[in-house]
Design a protein around this motif. Structure first.
Motif, mmCIF file in Angstrom:
data_model
loop_
_atom_site.group_PDB
_atom_site.id
_atom_site.type_symbol
_atom_site.label_atom_id
_atom_site.label_comp_id
_atom_site.label_asym_id
_atom_site.label_seq_id
_atom_site.Cartn_x
_atom_site.Cartn_y
_atom_site.Cartn_z
ATOM 1 N N ALA A 188 0.838 -1.197 0.000
ATOM 2 C CA ALA A 188 0.000 0.000 0.000
ATOM 3 C C ALA A 188 0.871 1.245 0.000
ATOM 4 O O ALA A 188 1.988 1.251 0.490
ATOM 5 C CB ALA A 188 -0.924 0.001 1.216
ATOM 6 N N GLY A 189 0.321 2.327 -0.542
ATOM 7 C CA GLY A 189 0.971 3.636 -0.484
ATOM 8 C C GLY A 189 2.380 3.601 -1.017
ATOM 9 O O GLY A 189 2.656 3.098 -2.108
ATOM 10 N N GLY A 190 3.320 4.121 -0.201
ATOM 11 C CA GLY A 190 4.718 4.164 -0.606
ATOM 12 C C GLY A 190 5.478 2.899 -0.270
ATOM 13 O O GLY A 190 6.680 2.824 -0.508
ATOM 14 N N GLY A 191 4.805 1.910 0.304
ATOM 15 C CA GLY A 191 5.470 0.661 0.619
ATOM 16 C C GLY A 191 6.411 0.737 1.809
ATOM 17 O O GLY A 191 7.291 -0.116 1.951
ATOM 18 N N ASP A 192 6.261 1.765 2.683
ATOM 19 C CA ASP A 192 7.193 1.942 3.791
ATOM 20 C C ASP A 192 6.662 1.371 5.105
ATOM 21 O O ASP A 192 7.215 1.639 6.162
ATOM 22 C CB ASP A 192 7.545 3.415 3.975
ATOM 23 C CG ASP A 192 6.308 4.295 4.116
ATOM 24 O OD1 ASP A 192 5.192 3.757 4.029
ATOM 25 O OD2 ASP A 192 6.477 5.503 4.313
ATOM 26 N N VAL A 194 5.076 -2.333 6.891
ATOM 27 C CA VAL A 194 4.853 -3.760 6.694
ATOM 28 C C VAL A 194 3.362 -4.044 6.675
ATOM 29 O O VAL A 194 2.622 -3.642 7.566
ATOM 30 C CB VAL A 194 5.519 -4.577 7.819
ATOM 31 C CG1 VAL A 194 5.337 -6.066 7.562
ATOM 32 C CG2 VAL A 194 6.983 -4.226 7.916
ATOM 33 N N GLY A 195 2.919 -4.741 5.639
ATOM 34 C CA GLY A 195 1.513 -5.082 5.521
ATOM 35 C C GLY A 195 1.222 -6.463 6.081
ATOM 36 O O GLY A 195 2.125 -7.187 6.510
ATOM 37 N N ARG A 217 -5.193 -8.847 9.907
ATOM 38 C CA ARG A 217 -5.763 -7.536 10.197
ATOM 39 C C ARG A 217 -4.682 -6.591 10.680
ATOM 40 O O ARG A 217 -3.871 -6.904 11.541
ATOM 41 C CB ARG A 217 -6.843 -7.653 11.280
ATOM 42 C CG ARG A 217 -7.470 -6.316 11.666
ATOM 43 C CD ARG A 217 -8.513 -6.499 12.734
ATOM 44 N NE ARG A 217 -7.926 -6.905 13.995
ATOM 45 C CZ ARG A 217 -7.514 -6.062 14.946
ATOM 46 N NH1 ARG A 217 -7.592 -4.771 14.759
ATOM 47 N NH2 ARG A 217 -7.002 -6.523 16.079
ATOM 48 N N GLY A 218 -4.682 -5.375 10.097
ATOM 49 C CA GLY A 218 -3.772 -4.332 10.533
ATOM 50 C C GLY A 218 -2.465 -4.315 9.754
ATOM 51 O O GLY A 218 -2.263 -5.069 8.797
ATOM 52 N N LYS A 219 -1.582 -3.422 10.195
ATOM 53 C CA LYS A 219 -0.275 -3.254 9.570
ATOM 54 C C LYS A 219 0.775 -3.064 10.655
ATOM 55 O O LYS A 219 0.465 -3.001 11.827
ATOM 56 C CB LYS A 219 -0.283 -2.036 8.633
ATOM 57 C CG LYS A 219 -1.234 -2.155 7.460
ATOM 58 C CD LYS A 219 -1.109 -0.939 6.542
ATOM 59 C CE LYS A 219 -2.115 -1.008 5.418
ATOM 60 N NZ LYS A 219 -1.914 -2.212 4.591
ATOM 61 N N GLY A 220 2.012 -2.954 10.229
ATOM 62 C CA GLY A 220 3.088 -2.671 11.156
ATOM 63 C C GLY A 220 3.644 -3.905 11.824
ATOM 64 O O GLY A 220 3.396 -5.043 11.423
#
Length: 396
Positions: A188-192, A194-195, A217-220
């Motif tokens: 997602a987005g700029g890819g910066d 962790v998905g 569920r979620g990111k980071g």
């Protein structure tokens, strides 16, 4: 009180202030004051400026031009910008310079200047106030250092995200006899960050393979921990049992027994490629969008039965659906970053996905996966709001 008595000003701060002489106010003002001739020669200077710079009055008055007290760069700026602006505008404000002190130190300063003209309109002299900007300059430097540290930290975070995400995505799908495999992941987005999307393709025995695609569920970092746990649990369980539903049950137990308050969705397929026999697919789905199947005639349909989410219920239910993948047929696994990709509130949706898959089903599995992801990203004007993962199988 008699008329000839004077008021007592000892306890009256306003009266004491009025007694402060104009000369003392000039000499000990909270800023430096200079008066210079049109060529910059210092004609008058206050005690504050002398105290800040360490010069004696006789060293400056009538002997030094203000611009000669500046370092080379600021001196050039004075001649090319500062002095012309004074002539044109009759004044300048908040010009940042440095003043070279008597001991060689440089005093960061902000200066304001106004021009006093004679009766003919010519510059008679220039009045300049000098403000000590040492603390402000240090603050600006600290801001710059903080920005540099933040940029370096952000760059490290992006690199960490790419490295960590790469551990969830096989570098290249393995070669399966009788099947083409294409897989694409787009952050997602700029890819910066962790998905939570992951996929895997691996063998469990001769002619026996697993294709799994999931979404935590979620990111980071928190999502990354669950993603790593899910991926490794699936690989371990798949070696112990060939039944997709049993693998998903094991994964559910692992997530519920961990300290992670997360759930995930998974589409899990066992692929059997025995020689001289049709390719057999046994599919189990845990809260995930069912994969799309495209026949050799171009008919598109979703396959599989939706089961419960992983990590929510103590005893979830998962159903298995088995079918044969005929020559020329395509099976497409995808995460919700595909169908839920949005453009001005409009979803990419199932119909667009089916149309894109049908349009590219005649090509290779790799090209079909790439074209679908490109179409989803283009639909979102190049900035997907969620991770996208697509795995395409094609019976050769």
């Amino acid at each position: 009180m008699a008329s000839d008595e004077q008021p007592d000003t000892r306890h009256d701060p306003f009266a004491a202030l009025l007694e402060d002489s104009a000369e003392d106010l000039y000499e000990n003002a909270p800023c430096g004051y200079l008066s210079t001739l049109p060529d910059g020669t210092i004609a008058k200077v206050n005690e504050t400026f002398l105290r800040w710079t360490g010069y004696r009055r006789e060293e400056l008055v009538g002997r030094r031009r203000f611009q000669t007290m500046l370092p080379a760069g600021d001196r050039i700026f004075y001649e090319t910008h500062y002095a012309p602006l004074l002539r044109m505008q009759q004044g300048v404000r908040e010009i940042a310079i440095e003043i070279v002190c008597s001991d060689g130190r440089r005093l960061p300063a902000l200066v304001n200047s106004v021009v006093k003209t004679d009766s003919d309109g010519h510059i008679a002299y220039i009045r300049t106030s000098v403000f000590d900007a040492s603390q402000r300059r240090e603050y600006e430097r600290e801001l710059l250092r903080a920005r540099q540290r933040a940029e370096e930290s952000e760059a490290r975070a992006r690199e960490l995200a790419r490295t960590l995400q790469a551990s969830f995505i096989p570098p290249e799908p393995p070669s399966i006899p009788g099947l083409e495999i294409g897989a694409v992941y787009r952050a997602a987005g700029g890819g910066d960050e962790v998905g939570g999307d992951f996929y895997d393709v691996f063998a469990t025995a001769d002619h026996d393979w697993v294709v799994v695609l999931g979404d935590v569920r979620g990111k980071g970092v928190l999502a990354a921990r669950v993603t790593a746990l899910a991926r490794h649990t699936v690989r371990t369980a798949a070696m112990q049992t060939p039944a997709p539903a049993a693998v998903l049950t094991t994964l559910n137990q692992a997530l519920r027994s961990s300290d992670e308050d997360r759930f995930c969705t998974v589409a899990y397929a066992r692929i059997q490629t025995l020689p001289d026999r049709p390719v057999r697919v046994t599919l189990a789905i845990a809260g995930h969008a069912p994969p799309l199947r495209v026949t050799s005639e171009g008919a598109t349909s979703a396959v599989g039965e939706l089961g419960d989410l992983i990590g929510v219920l103590e005893r979830p239910e998962f159903s298995e659906v088995a079918f044969e993948l005929q020559r020329g047929e395509v099976l497409c696994f995808f995460t919700d970053g595909v169908t839920e990709g949005r453009n001005n509130g409009e979803y990419y949706g199932d119909d667009r996905l089916a149309a894109a898959l049908t349009a590219h089903a005649a090509g290779t599995a790799s090209s079909a996966a790439e074209e679908i992801v490109n179409d989803v990203v283009s639909f979102q004007r190049g900035a997907p709001r969620d991770d996208i993962a697509v795995v395409v199988l094609k019976r050769s």
